[in-house]
Scaffold this active site. Structure first.
Site, PDB file in Angstrom:
ATOM      1  N   GLN A 315      65.057  35.999  66.118  1.00 17.45           N
ATOM      2  CA  GLN A 315      64.992  36.783  67.363  1.00 17.45           C
ATOM      3  C   GLN A 315      66.269  37.601  67.559  1.00 17.45           C
ATOM      4  OE1 GLN A 315      64.504  33.446  67.068  1.00 17.45           O
ATOM      5  NE2 GLN A 315      63.005  32.688  68.546  1.00 17.45           N
ATOM      6  N   GLN A 337      62.303  40.966  64.536  1.00 18.38           N
ATOM      7  CA  GLN A 337      61.639  40.037  65.451  1.00 18.38           C
ATOM      8  C   GLN A 337      62.172  40.247  66.866  1.00 18.38           C
ATOM      9  OE1 GLN A 337      61.571  35.953  64.148  1.00 18.38           O
ATOM     10  NE2 GLN A 337      60.853  35.175  66.107  1.00 18.38           N
ATOM     11  N   ASP A 338      61.227  40.382  67.834  1.00 22.58           N
ATOM     12  CA  ASP A 338      61.594  40.481  69.263  1.00 22.58           C
ATOM     13  C   ASP A 338      62.393  41.744  69.594  1.00 22.58           C
ATOM     14  OD1 ASP A 338      60.341  38.063  69.440  1.00 22.58           O
ATOM     15  OD2 ASP A 338      62.042  36.951  70.237  1.00 22.58           O
ATOM     16  N   ASP A 359      56.278  39.529  66.919  1.00 20.50           N
ATOM     17  CA  ASP A 359      56.322  39.516  68.397  1.00 20.50           C
ATOM     18  C   ASP A 359      57.239  40.625  68.928  1.00 20.50           C
ATOM     19  OD1 ASP A 359      54.902  37.147  67.968  1.00 20.50           O
ATOM     20  OD2 ASP A 359      56.648  35.871  68.272  1.00 20.50           O
ATOM     21  N   ARG A 427      49.678  37.489  69.944  1.00 19.53           N
ATOM     22  CA  ARG A 427      49.409  36.047  69.944  1.00 19.53           C
ATOM     23  C   ARG A 427      49.945  35.460  71.252  1.00 19.53           C
ATOM     24  NH1 ARG A 427      53.655  32.804  66.139  1.00 19.53           N
ATOM     25  NH2 ARG A 427      55.541  33.970  66.621  1.00 19.53           N
ATOM     26  N   TRP A 429      52.008  33.626  73.462  1.00 21.10           N
ATOM     27  CA  TRP A 429      53.293  32.939  73.593  1.00 21.10           C
ATOM     28  C   TRP A 429      53.228  31.902  74.706  1.00 21.10           C
ATOM     29  CZ3 TRP A 429      58.091  35.546  76.210  1.00 21.10           C
ATOM     30  CH2 TRP A 429      59.228  34.737  76.034  1.00 21.10           C
TER      31      TRP A 429
END
Length: 521
Positions: A315, A337-338, A359, A427, A429
């Site tokens: 992240q 990521q993130d 994500d 998805r 979370w």
């Protein structure tokens, strides 16, 4: 929408407004019956009955709702003072990092609750639901910081309190009166954007208060110096900072007190703000952001926000916004990521470019992304790409991610290896995760199933994932997941709940920013 004075009370000096002559047993029994109508009756009864002189029997739901909000505020203030004391108990840097986030997040929760209680704040029920949703999101973010850094065993139980449950109660009590009414648009922007802000967003050379330039041709060489000067201004009128071309290696925080700041770059290809904090490097996701903003009414135009930590550091946020009524126009967001943390409050993204892997658009704001280019990059081996991870934890939060009239594509580094990696739209979370793709082009990279589980059957029946009139090679819904919460939206009326007009009440605030927007489908 009719404007109402929010439930009036000044925060810490909380006075009873019902006759104290009611016997406490009558008050207690009456309060118990009100508390029984909430999702969490036990903490409601316990704390209200602890303070019988204040929490006396309300006659109407609106009075009880006010009491429930006051109770949440009281407990949040108590928790915050307890949390400050806990700082010295941190055993290592990771605990200290998660604890420091929690202090900020509790402080912001107290601000949100205060807004709903302050008699001088003119606001609608929809505003109140937004602020209560944010208050709850803050506490969930506090908890998850300890979990993701692997230090939840010691500090987290010490921070356990009932504030989240009490805020859930206020959300449930306010829901039903918070439906957003149809909005209007002007020049392609929701109505909450004022005419002056629209002009600033669309003007080729807006009037500026300060100029940042690395070559010394402006007022400051760093963005932080300009923000520090902006923080000293009197009043909260729109304050415009121009950032000339350059790569600015800065981590910036634009806090609660810095309202109506606008950053104008020379274009997303040439004005770049970059950092490299990450969970792999010991930060929390929340604190990994290159730029973090909570001050209300923030606007950015023509800037790229970048995090260069890379996929191996997990992240790593480029931009985090918890700014209510914030707008990003022709901006870039680059990470893995993130990348883009749409943390909380109402947000609007127009003609932006977002790059990432896992994500990479996530959080619990009420957010619309319109006419945006969304690019999945090459992830690490054995990883799957997931465009969204929406974080709604309570069914009464008015939050979700709405992607409208945009494009989901493969970035140049993913194109040659497209068959080696799967890409999904989202998805779950959190338990009530809510995401819709409306009239959006889905290129061949998107897996036919469309959506991915988070963990087994977690949230598959409580989530709300919708697709409406998408197009492109991966738009067919024939092979999509068969979850209880997934739906192919066929009704324009259902789809329009997630437009700028209805979902973020855009007509009331976007016109002022002068960013063009499409109000409906």
């Amino acid at each position: 929408m009719t404007t109402k004075l929010c439930y009036s009370v000044l925060v810490i000096s909380i006075f009873s407004f019902f006759s104290p002559t009611l016997s406490s047993s009558v008050a207690s029994n009456g309060l118990d019956s009100w508390c029984n109508k909430t999702p969490y009756p036990e903490p409601c009864k316990y704390f209200m009955n602890q303070n019988p002189n204040h929490f006396l029997y309300p006659k109407h739901k609106s009075e009880f709702r006010k009491l429930a909000t006051e109770l949440a505020m009281q407990r949040a203030l108590t928790a915050q003072s307890h949390n400050k004391w806990l700082g010295s108990k941190c055993r290592n840097e990771k605990e200290k990092a998660a604890w420091a986030d929690c202090l900020k997040l509790y402080e912001n929760t107290i601000i949100q609750l205060n807004q709903t209680l302050d008699p001088n704040t003119k606001c609608t029920d929809y505003d109140v639901q937004t602020w209560l949703s944010t208050a709850l999101t803050n506490l969930e973010t506090c908890r998850s910081g300890f979990v993701e850094l692997g230090v939840s065993d010691f500090m987290l139980p010490l921070m356990a309190n009932n504030v989240s449950k009490l805020i859930c109660n206020t959300l449930a009590l306010n829901n039903g009166s918070s439906a957003a009414l149809p909005q209007t648009y002007k020049d392609g922007f929701p109505n909450w954007v004022t005419a002056g802000d629209r002009k600033l967003l669309q003007s080729s050379s807006p009037a500026v208060n300060l100029v940042v330039a690395q070559d010394g041709s402006g007022n400051h060489r760093t963005i932080k110096e300009a923000l520090d000067e902006a923080a000293k201004r009197s009043g909260t009128g729109r304050f415009v900072i121009r950032i000339k071309s350059g790569i600015y290696r800065e981590n910036l925080e634009i806090g609660n007190k810095m309202k109506n700041i606008m950053l104008v770059g020379d274009g997303m290809r040439t004005t770049i703000i970059t950092g490299s904090r990450s969970v792999g490097g010991g930060s929390t996701t929340f604190n990994s952001a290159t730029v973090a903003v909570t001050g209300e009414g923030f606007i950015a135009r023509g800037i790229t926000f970048r995090n260069t930590a890379g996929p191996e550091n997990h992240q790593a946020v480029a931009l985090r916004s918890g700014s209510d009524l914030s707008v990003f126009y022709r901006c870039g967001f680059e990470g893995y990521q993130d990348t883009l943390y749409v943390h909380s409050q109402r947000q609007f993204y127009k003609e932006c470019y977002i790059y990432g892997t896992v994500d990479f658009i996530f959080g619990n704001a009420a957010v619309v992304l319109q006419n945006c280019m969304i690019y999945a990059r090459r992830p690490m081996d054995k990883q799957k790409n997931v465009v969204t991870a929406q974080g709604r934890t309570d069914p009464n939060q008015n939050t979700g991610i709405s992607i409208h009239n945009s494009r989901v594509m493969a970035a140049p580094d993913l194109q040659p290896v497209l068959n080696s990696f799967k890409t999904y739209l989202g998805r779950p979370w959190k338990e009530y995760s809510r995401t819709v793709f409306l009239q959006t082009y889905l290129d061949s990279l998107v897996d036919p199933a469309g959506w991915l589980e988070w963990d087994g059957d977690f949230a598959l029946n409580t989530l709300y994932y919708g697709e409406y009139k998408n197009m492109g090679p991966a738009a067919s819904t024939g092979g999509r997941v068969k979850w209880g919460g997934y739906r192919v939206i066929t009704s324009a009326a259902e789809a329009s709940q997630f437009t700028v007009a209805n979902f973020i009440a855009g007509r009331s605030w976007l016109p002022a920013t002068e960013v063009p927007f499409t109000s409906g489908l």
